[in-house]
Motif scaffolding. Structure first.
Motif, PDB file in Angstrom:
ATOM      1  N   GLY A   1     -19.760  -2.665   4.182  1.00  0.00           N
ATOM      2  CA  GLY A   1     -19.945  -1.869   2.975  1.00  0.00           C
ATOM      3  C   GLY A   1     -18.797  -0.889   2.823  1.00  0.00           C
ATOM      4  O   GLY A   1     -18.349  -0.304   3.815  1.00  0.00           O
ATOM      5  N   VAL A   2     -18.314  -0.735   1.601  1.00  0.00           N
ATOM      6  CA  VAL A   2     -17.193   0.163   1.330  1.00  0.00           C
ATOM      7  C   VAL A   2     -17.651   1.279   0.393  1.00  0.00           C
ATOM      8  O   VAL A   2     -18.270   1.011  -0.646  1.00  0.00           O
ATOM      9  N   ILE A   3     -17.354   2.514   0.761  1.00  0.00           N
ATOM     10  CA  ILE A   3     -17.600   3.684  -0.090  1.00  0.00           C
ATOM     11  C   ILE A   3     -16.273   4.419  -0.230  1.00  0.00           C
ATOM     12  O   ILE A   3     -15.685   4.838   0.777  1.00  0.00           O
ATOM     13  N   ALA A   4     -15.778   4.558  -1.460  1.00  0.00           N
ATOM     14  CA  ALA A   4     -14.447   5.143  -1.667  1.00  0.00           C
ATOM     15  C   ALA A   4     -14.461   6.100  -2.847  1.00  0.00           C
ATOM     16  O   ALA A   4     -15.087   5.827  -3.875  1.00  0.00           O
ATOM     17  N   ASN A   5     -13.775   7.214  -2.702  1.00  0.00           N
ATOM     18  CA  ASN A   5     -13.561   8.118  -3.834  1.00  0.00           C
ATOM     19  C   ASN A   5     -12.563   7.487  -4.787  1.00  0.00           C
ATOM     20  O   ASN A   5     -11.626   6.814  -4.367  1.00  0.00           O
ATOM     21  N   ASN A   6     -12.771   7.710  -6.076  1.00  0.00           N
ATOM     22  CA  ASN A   6     -11.883   7.141  -7.094  1.00  0.00           C
ATOM     23  C   ASN A   6     -11.093   8.262  -7.762  1.00  0.00           C
ATOM     24  O   ASN A   6     -11.637   9.011  -8.574  1.00  0.00           O
ATOM     25  N   PRO A   7      -9.800   8.401  -7.459  1.00  0.00           N
ATOM     26  CA  PRO A   7      -9.030   9.521  -8.000  1.00  0.00           C
ATOM     27  C   PRO A   7      -8.828   9.438  -9.511  1.00  0.00           C
ATOM     28  O   PRO A   7      -8.428  10.441 -10.118  1.00  0.00           O
ATOM     29  N   ARG A   8      -9.082   8.299 -10.123  1.00  0.00           N
ATOM     30  CA  ARG A   8      -8.889   8.158 -11.565  1.00  0.00           C
ATOM     31  C   ARG A   8     -10.111   8.558 -12.381  1.00  0.00           C
ATOM     32  O   ARG A   8     -10.095   8.457 -13.605  1.00  0.00           O
ATOM     33  N   ALA A   9     -11.169   8.973 -11.721  1.00  0.00           N
ATOM     34  CA  ALA A   9     -12.358   9.461 -12.418  1.00  0.00           C
ATOM     35  C   ALA A   9     -12.771  10.786 -11.792  1.00  0.00           C
ATOM     36  O   ALA A   9     -13.151  10.837 -10.620  1.00  0.00           O
ATOM     37  N   MET A  10     -12.637  11.870 -12.545  1.00  0.00           N
ATOM     38  CA  MET A  10     -12.972  13.206 -12.062  1.00  0.00           C
ATOM     39  C   MET A  10     -12.204  13.551 -10.790  1.00  0.00           C
ATOM     40  O   MET A  10     -12.684  14.312  -9.944  1.00  0.00           O
TER      41      MET A  10
ATOM     42  N   GLY B   1      -2.142   9.929  -9.688  1.00  0.00           N
ATOM     43  CA  GLY B   1      -3.261   9.040  -9.438  1.00  0.00           C
ATOM     44  C   GLY B   1      -2.794   7.700  -8.900  1.00  0.00           C
ATOM     45  O   GLY B   1      -1.604   7.406  -8.823  1.00  0.00           O
ATOM     46  N   TYR B   2      -3.745   6.868  -8.536  1.00  0.00           N
ATOM     47  CA  TYR B   2      -3.448   5.525  -8.039  1.00  0.00           C
ATOM     48  C   TYR B   2      -4.708   4.673  -8.184  1.00  0.00           C
ATOM     49  O   TYR B   2      -5.792   5.177  -8.490  1.00  0.00           O
ATOM     50  N   ASP B   3      -4.558   3.381  -7.958  1.00  0.00           N
ATOM     51  CA  ASP B   3      -5.648   2.421  -8.125  1.00  0.00           C
ATOM     52  C   ASP B   3      -6.379   2.248  -6.796  1.00  0.00           C
ATOM     53  O   ASP B   3      -5.860   1.635  -5.869  1.00  0.00           O
ATOM     54  N   ILE B   4      -7.598   2.786  -6.703  1.00  0.00           N
ATOM     55  CA  ILE B   4      -8.355   2.659  -5.458  1.00  0.00           C
ATOM     56  C   ILE B   4      -8.703   1.197  -5.193  1.00  0.00           C
ATOM     57  O   ILE B   4      -8.854   0.778  -4.032  1.00  0.00           O
ATOM     58  N   GLY B   5      -8.807   0.398  -6.248  1.00  0.00           N
ATOM     59  CA  GLY B   5      -9.077  -1.031  -6.057  1.00  0.00           C
ATOM     60  C   GLY B   5      -7.968  -1.707  -5.271  1.00  0.00           C
ATOM     61  O   GLY B   5      -8.227  -2.580  -4.428  1.00  0.00           O
ATOM     62  N   ALA B   6      -6.715  -1.315  -5.534  1.00  0.00           N
ATOM     63  CA  ALA B   6      -5.589  -1.891  -4.800  1.00  0.00           C
ATOM     64  C   ALA B   6      -5.624  -1.471  -3.334  1.00  0.00           C
ATOM     65  O   ALA B   6      -5.224  -2.238  -2.450  1.00  0.00           O
TER      66      ALA B   6
ATOM     67  N   LEU C   1       0.828  -1.207   0.000  1.00  0.00           N
ATOM     68  CA  LEU C   1       0.000   0.000   0.000  1.00  0.00           C
ATOM     69  C   LEU C   1       0.863   1.258   0.000  1.00  0.00           C
ATOM     70  O   LEU C   1       0.466   2.288  -0.544  1.00  0.00           O
ATOM     71  N   GLU C   2       2.022   1.182   0.598  1.00  0.00           N
ATOM     72  CA  GLU C   2       2.918   2.348   0.628  1.00  0.00           C
ATOM     73  C   GLU C   2       3.404   2.713  -0.771  1.00  0.00           C
ATOM     74  O   GLU C   2       3.690   3.882  -1.053  1.00  0.00           O
ATOM     75  N   ASP C   3       3.480   1.711  -1.651  1.00  0.00           N
ATOM     76  CA  ASP C   3       3.873   1.981  -3.033  1.00  0.00           C
ATOM     77  C   ASP C   3       2.673   2.364  -3.895  1.00  0.00           C
ATOM     78  O   ASP C   3       2.807   3.109  -4.868  1.00  0.00           O
ATOM     79  N   VAL C   4       1.501   1.818  -3.541  1.00  0.00           N
ATOM     80  CA  VAL C   4       0.288   2.134  -4.310  1.00  0.00           C
ATOM     81  C   VAL C   4      -0.067   3.611  -4.165  1.00  0.00           C
ATOM     82  O   VAL C   4      -0.424   4.290  -5.132  1.00  0.00           O
ATOM     83  N   MET C   5       0.026   4.121  -2.940  1.00  0.00           N
ATOM     84  CA  MET C   5      -0.334   5.518  -2.676  1.00  0.00           C
ATOM     85  C   MET C   5       0.892   6.421  -2.885  1.00  0.00           C
ATOM     86  O   MET C   5       1.847   6.363  -2.119  1.00  0.00           O
ATOM     87  N   PRO C   6       0.891   7.259  -3.921  1.00  0.00           N
ATOM     88  CA  PRO C   6       2.046   8.144  -4.167  1.00  0.00           C
ATOM     89  C   PRO C   6       2.090   9.290  -3.167  1.00  0.00           C
ATOM     90  O   PRO C   6       1.058   9.787  -2.716  1.00  0.00           O
ATOM     91  N   ALA C   7       3.284   9.698  -2.813  1.00  0.00           N
ATOM     92  CA  ALA C   7       3.437  10.856  -1.933  1.00  0.00           C
ATOM     93  C   ALA C   7       3.041  12.139  -2.636  1.00  0.00           C
ATOM     94  O   ALA C   7       2.586  13.097  -2.012  1.00  0.00           O
ATOM     95  N   ASP C   8       3.211  12.175  -3.971  1.00  0.00           N
ATOM     96  CA  ASP C   8       2.855  13.350  -4.758  1.00  0.00           C
ATOM     97  C   ASP C   8       1.333  13.406  -4.913  1.00  0.00           C
ATOM     98  O   ASP C   8       0.735  12.522  -5.527  1.00  0.00           O
ATOM     99  N   PRO C   9       0.668  14.411  -4.362  1.00  0.00           N
ATOM    100  CA  PRO C   9      -0.800  14.483  -4.413  1.00  0.00           C
ATOM    101  C   PRO C   9      -1.367  14.662  -5.815  1.00  0.00           C
ATOM    102  O   PRO C   9      -2.568  14.516  -6.015  1.00  0.00           O
TER     103      PRO C   9
END
Length: 523
Positions: A328-337, A288-293, A277-285
């Motif tokens: 139940g999971v509700i998550a924002n998806n940074p790869r869409a809008m 983007g990244y894969d919310i599924g991961a 997860l530390e590699d999935v989430m980039p430090a640079d805001p």
């Protein structure tokens, strides 16, 4: 006095049953198979174990001169297969329309069979499964005001009572205009098989009423209803896949609202998955990244079942398991809008939150939201009111709610996702990458210091300096200093934090509400 023996009477009944079963109607079965579809009976047999059919020998109910001479052989079982069976050892009430019988239309007798299984579901707390393959109510039996004046005979009143009491599935497995769509409007899960349709009226009626000539796919095909309207939850390539999807959907939910959600053996994400997860989430805001991961790293292995994957892709909703228990999971998806919340995302996530609360599933919100989508198109879509739907549902829920800010928690988007003290969370945490502020830092700098930047000798350098200054005011450490958030947690530790919170805070929350009948949903 009859000369018939018991054996004769039994054989008479057997012959009557064989005549309406698939084996007694080979030509009708062949036509259905030629369309790459299972028959209604095959669908029920595939889904259920030990199915006990109700009204197998039901006959049509002639109500008009056009139907006066109809007999059982004209409409075997009156085109509706209904009864009670088991899915994974739990009872379910099922009604499946038979396209080989008058195009799958629902006559008065077939409607009575549907009411019967709905009433059993209501009285005994069985999930209700409707398998649609037909064109709604049978018009030939409806061209008379006397029976038609009774409305639907109470079917939709019963379905309203069922809502929130038992899970309701309404599957489109063929033509689904009119009545099947009406049933689906109040269902919890609406799967569609490729090639099926869903909509209030078919092409012929639309052309007659409006003069618009559209194909059935253009009006209510799978792509329209899963991606554009969000009316359907999932698309499946064939009947078997759809029925498997129904079984999987039900596996996350209790039999009814008084039962516990079903648990399975725990399958925590591997240490490698959590560490990654530390590699999935980039430090640079800005990356983007894969919310599924991310979801995979904070829930049980291979447990995520997404709803509406093609609709409102800026929000992700679905079931998963933590320590074997459904959530139940509700998550924002940074790869869409960029994960921004618009009207569609608000509506989809709010309905899902309501579903989870109704059946006692805890809710996990994974937050990375730059805010609510602005602009004239978004305002026209009703975002101003729709944006209140998710926080409304989260605040009226009694199940445990957990919020983790992965990266951005800006403005009302932070509130809408249940961040901080916006909701009575049992856990509200931030990752080290989190930024919590009234709005995005760069935009805020432009608003607050616009004139100062313009007056500077080097405007770009001045702007960069101010952005860096405010970053220290909005980071993860600052977010927990006032105890508005519980803790800064490392990505690899997130699963453990969530699991322990769910173990410890398992009592339903009892809110001290003012003396009122109910709150009013924001549209």
């Amino acid at each position: 006095m009859t000369d018939e023996s018991m054996a004769d009477l039994i054989e008479k009944v057997r012959q009557a049953k064989r005549a309406v079963e698939d084996a007694g109607r080979p030509e009708a079965v062949e036509k259905q198979h030629a369309q790459d579809k299972l028959t209604a009976r095959e669908r029920v047999d595939y889904l259920c174990e030990d199915f006990d059919e109700i009204g197998q020998l039901a006959a049509p109910a002639p109500t008009t001169p056009e139907t006066a001479d109809w007999e059982r052989e004209d409409a075997p079982a009156d085109g509706v297969i209904a009864g009670v069976g088991d899915v994974d050892g739990r009872p379910v009430a099922v009604a499946a329309t038979d396209f080989t019988v008058k195009g799958g239309s629902i006559g008065h007798t077939g409607g009575a069979k549907m009411r019967r299984v709905m009433e059993l579901a209501l009285e005994r707390g069985f999930p209700l499964i409707l398998l649609h393959d037909g064109g709604g109510h049978r018009i030939q039996e409806g061209l008379d005001a006397r029976p038609t004046a009774q409305g639907d005979g109470g079917i939709f009143r019963t379905q309203t009572k069922l809502s929130g009491w038992v899970p309701i599935v309404s599957a489109m497995m063929g033509p689904g205009f009119a009545a099947p769509t009406n049933f689906s409007a109040m269902a919890d899960f609406v799967p569609m098989v490729d090639g099926s349709t869903l909509g209030v009226a078919g092409p012929s009626l639309v052309k007659a009423a409006l003069g618009v000539d559209l194909s059935k796919e253009e009006l209510g095909g799978v792509d329209v209803q899963t991606a554009e309207t969000g009316m359907a939850d999932r698309a499946f390539p064939d009947d078997e896949a759809c029925l498997d999807g129904i079984r999987e959907f039900l596996s996350y939910l209790p039999r009814n609202a008084r039962r516990e959600p079903p648990a399975v053996d725990a399958a925590p994400p591997s240490e490698a998955t959590r560490t990654d997860l530390e590699d999935v989430m980039p430090a640079d805001p800005k990356k983007g990244y894969d919310i599924g991961a991310i979801i995979e790293g904070v829930t049980d292995e291979d447990s995520f079942f997404e709803l509406k994957p093609d609709f409102a892709r800026n929000i992700v909703t679905g079931f998963a398991r933590i320590d074997g228990n459904p959530v139940g999971v509700i998550a924002n998806n940074p790869r869409a809008m960029a994960g921004t919340i618009d009207a569609d995302a608000s509506i989809a996530s709010a309905r899902f939150a309501s579903l989870c609360d109704a059946f006692d599933l805890p809710i996990l919100t994974l937050e990375d939201v730059p805010g609510i989508l602005p602009g004239p198109d978004s305002e026209t879509d009703g975002v101003a009111r729709a944006a209140g739907k998710l926080p409304y549902e989260l605040n009226r829920a009694t199940v445990p709610i957990l919020n983790v800010v992965l990266r951005r928690g800006y403005g009302f988007g932070h509130v809408a996702m249940g961040g901080g003290e916006s909701v009575q969370n049992v856990l509200t945490a931030v990752w080290p990458t989190a930024e919590v502020a009234a709005m995005g830092i760069e935009g805020a700098v432009d608003v607050v210091h616009g004139r100062e930047i313009e007056a500077a000798e080097d405007p770009e350098a001045k702007r960069a300096e101010l952005v860096e200054f405010y970053k220290d005011r909005t980071d993860a450490i600052r977010a927990v200093e006032g105890v508005g958030m519980d803790a800064v947690i490392e990505p690899a530790d997130t699963y453990g934090w969530i699991r322990r919170a769910l173990d410890r805070y398992d009592e339903p929350r009892e809110e001290d509400w003012p003396p009122k009948k109910h709150s009013i949903n924001p549209w």
